[in-house]
Design an enzyme around this catalytic site. Sequence first.
Site, short mmCIF file in Angstrom:
data_model
loop_
_atom_site.label_atom_id
_atom_site.label_comp_id
_atom_site.label_asym_id
_atom_site.label_seq_id
_atom_site.Cartn_x
_atom_site.Cartn_y
_atom_site.Cartn_z
N GLY A 24 0.81 -1.24 -0.14
CA GLY A 24 0.04 -0.02 -0.24
C GLY A 24 0.84 1.25 0.14
O GLY A 24 2.05 1.07 -0.46
N CYS A 25 0.39 2.46 0.55
CA CYS A 25 0.99 3.63 0.53
C CYS A 25 2.36 3.31 1.05
O CYS A 25 2.59 2.91 2.29
CB CYS A 25 0.25 4.72 1.54
N PHE A 26 3.47 4.00 0.56
CA PHE A 26 4.77 3.54 1.02
C PHE A 26 5.21 4.57 2.12
O PHE A 26 6.04 3.86 2.90
CB PHE A 26 5.81 3.78 -0.03
N TRP A 27 4.52 5.52 2.41
CA TRP A 27 4.85 6.23 3.68
C TRP A 27 4.79 5.37 4.65
O TRP A 27 5.97 5.75 5.56
CB TRP A 27 4.03 7.43 3.86
#
Length: 390
Positions: free
Chosen positions: A10-13
């Site tokens: 998912g969102c890499f952050w």
Amino acid sequence: MIVEIIFAAGCFWGVEKHFDHFEGVIKAESGYVGGNYANPTYDDVLKYRRLKDGSKIVNYTEGVKVTFDNSKVKAKTLIKSFWELHDPTQANGQGNDIGNNYRSAIFYTNDTQEKAAKSTKDSYQNLLIKNGYGTIVTEIKPLKKFYNAEGYHQDYLAKNPYGYCPNHATGVKFKKERQKVAFTKPLGGKEIIVITSPNFCPYCEKFEADVSDSYKGSLPMRTVLASTLKGFTLDTQLYATPTILFIEDGKEVIGHVGYMDSKKFYKTLGAFKLGEDSKAYQVAFHEGTDAPGCKQYKIFENTPDGVFIDKLSGEVLFDTRDRFHSGTGWLSFYKAKDGAVIERDDSSFGMKRIALVSKTSGIHLGHVFERADGRRRFCIDATVLEFVPR
């Protein structure tokens, strides 16, 4: 041996933040992986553009390259944490982040990682089925090419503590093997006791992931069951987990019931270890400044070969190999350890400066300045550091 593995969940952050604090992880970097066109940008990946020649493309997914020392942490440990971090049964997305650029994937760099990825997948699949989930759709492939994401994506959540960071975990966990302890006695001096549950405790797991897994400080930290405590004098009632106890000579000084995020933990640890009236505490949490040529500076200015660590988290920040004598009365370094500090704009006192904070604990360290010779000077307050000989 230093090796790499790439995770997409998912969102890499959030994925980057998750792995960045593992013991043995050297750095975690956000980027793009798994596509078949050159030099992708964030805009390209989001819009899933066609190649100029009109041929079919495979889009990239947001991934995180984890560089780690496999003598300190095994690939299998990281991979198991990857499965627990997200929902690997969701195709082309995580939560409300829909699209193949959010698809789940592991990109391995050696045979050991491939075997660990496939074996843990089978084990986790069985656990998921028992908990009512479907089939894992995660790609498991050898790494071909990883492109680093734009600079503003790196350490995004460290720079933006309240930024977007959804939790897509299923809550399904691998069985944890805990060492059986007959009883836990005071060690003497200052220490930290974390009371956990013998059963699944989501906030215990979250505290471990956010704090204790990355803690390397000089004060001992032990995670135990309440039933094992013997010889402690406590004021806090142990009715919930986690409970974090700050102990001195077997007696509770500070107690906290429930989850603590890293910011609150380190501020509490600062009060416990440093004292709220100390200069070190004022520097760490109120952006104070050591007096030039202070006692601690004089001790640290001429140490033997070694490293300087965060006084609270124990994370390595600076190396004597990068130290130089600036004549300013503050410790000076040409650079910090890669990924160990965060730079932030500081406009206090009517000046434009760059402040430095520790990435693990968030404590203030000092400032960075441009030198006349073009090199940078990391001007650091000695009272928030500890020295460890090499």
